[in-house]
Design a protein around this motif. Structure first.
Motif: not given
Length: 323
Positions: A128-134, A152-164, A314-322
């Motif tokens: 989701t971090h990739l689609g969210s970057y767009l 966000g619904g809740q403050d969860l790592p999976t939601i942070s992935r979208f937001i970052v 060429e563009i690297t998107v941060t994945d907070v889950l990694e």
């Protein structure tokens, strides 16, 4: 054939206890607490079942729990009724699946937006971090105030992935842009709390946000309603949500849950193993955005170029889950 349609213009009715087609394969779908009609993950999972029923003649039943205490009984009843597959439309029930799956090796469990794995468990992970970057890049292109919102619904790592991912995409267009982030609640009930979602959205708008990204499941309809009332852009999630408010929804960050469910059922119909880790990303169109009528041709071209740069590395998107 694999049907990859996006759910638009479809208003599902409750289908608890209903069946479609023949009796070769029996699939039980358990929705998130918001139930059908969320124009999000529940409706996507239903669409996957409907497409599979049309193509393969499978039977399916949809169960809509009103609270999490019902889910264990629902799953156990499906096991007792000899269902071949149980699909959880949301990751909320992973602990229950983890408990039940080992004692029901003849049943395939499919869990969406999840990392849960097991011998008879298939998890579907959206990058989701990739689609969210767009989505963030698109928001920055349209923002006039230089302030964006994320609900966000809740403050969860999976939601942070979208937001970052969203923040990084926005800053790639405007390095000085600001992103306000708020969460609806701390329990699973937050995902259906449209009233709080709308209130949070209106507060963001009062603080200057003119594009708001909702990552809130069924509660996200409250975000869109708030944006419509305030006359600012909303960005939907999971499915193309333009029909909710055609002049308000700028775009949506897509997750193709209907494709994942369909493919899992197709595997089972063919007698193949239904387990492991299905990754949905930009390259297989498992995630993406809607290039809506609200963008100019130049903006669409730019967004598609960004997409290709992410795919190529060429563009690297941060994945907070990694991290």
């Amino acid at each position: 054939m694999i049907v990859g349609m996006i759910l638009t213009g479809c208003k599902p009715k409750s289908e608890e206890g209903s069946t479609q087609g023949g009796s070769q394969l029996k699939v039980g779908l358990i929705t998130g607490l918001t139930g059908l009609g969320d124009k999000s993950m529940n409706d996507q999972a239903l669409l996957g079942c409907q497409n599979a029923a049309a193509d393969f003649g499978i039977e399916y039943k949809v169960l809509e729990p009103k609270d999490t205490t019902q889910v264990m009984d629902y799953m156990q009843n499906l096991i007792d009724q000899k269902y071949d597959m149980i699909v959880a439309a949301v990751p909320d029930y992973d602990t229950i699946i983890e408990e039940l799956a080992p004692s029901a090796p003849e049943v395939s469990f499919v869990t969406i937006d999840s990392f849960l794995q097991g011998e008879n468990i298939m998890c579907v992970e959206y990058l989701t971090h990739l689609g969210s970057y767009l989505a963030g890049a698109a928001a920055a292109m349209k923002s006039e105030t230089g302030i964006l919102g994320c609900v966000g619904g809740q403050d969860l790592p999976t939601i942070s992935r979208f937001i970052v991912g969203f923040e990084e995409g926005a800053k790639s267009i405007n390095p000085d842009i600001q992103v306000i982030t708020k969460y609806i609640g701390t329990t699973w009930e937050a995902w259906s709390d449209t009233t709080t979602a709308k209130s949070i959205t209106l507060d963001m708008v009062n603080n200057g946000a003119d594009v708001v990204y909702q990552i809130a499941g069924g509660a996200g309809l409250g975000v869109i309603d708030g944006c419509k009332e305030a006359g600012v852009w909303a960005i939907g999630v999971n499915v193309d949500q333009e029909e909710v408010a055609p002049d308000t929804v700028l775009t949506s960050m897509l997750t193709r849950g209907e494709v994942a469910v369909y493919e899992a059922i197709q595997k089972a119909v063919k007698g193949e193993d239904v387990s492991g880790h299905f990754v949905a990303d930009l390259s297989n169109e498992g995630v993406g955005i809607v290039y809506s009528r609200h963008f100019t041709e130049e903006e669409i071209t730019q967004l598609k170029e960004i997409r290709e740069k992410i795919i190529s590395g060429e563009i690297t998107v941060t994945d907070v889950l990694e991290s």
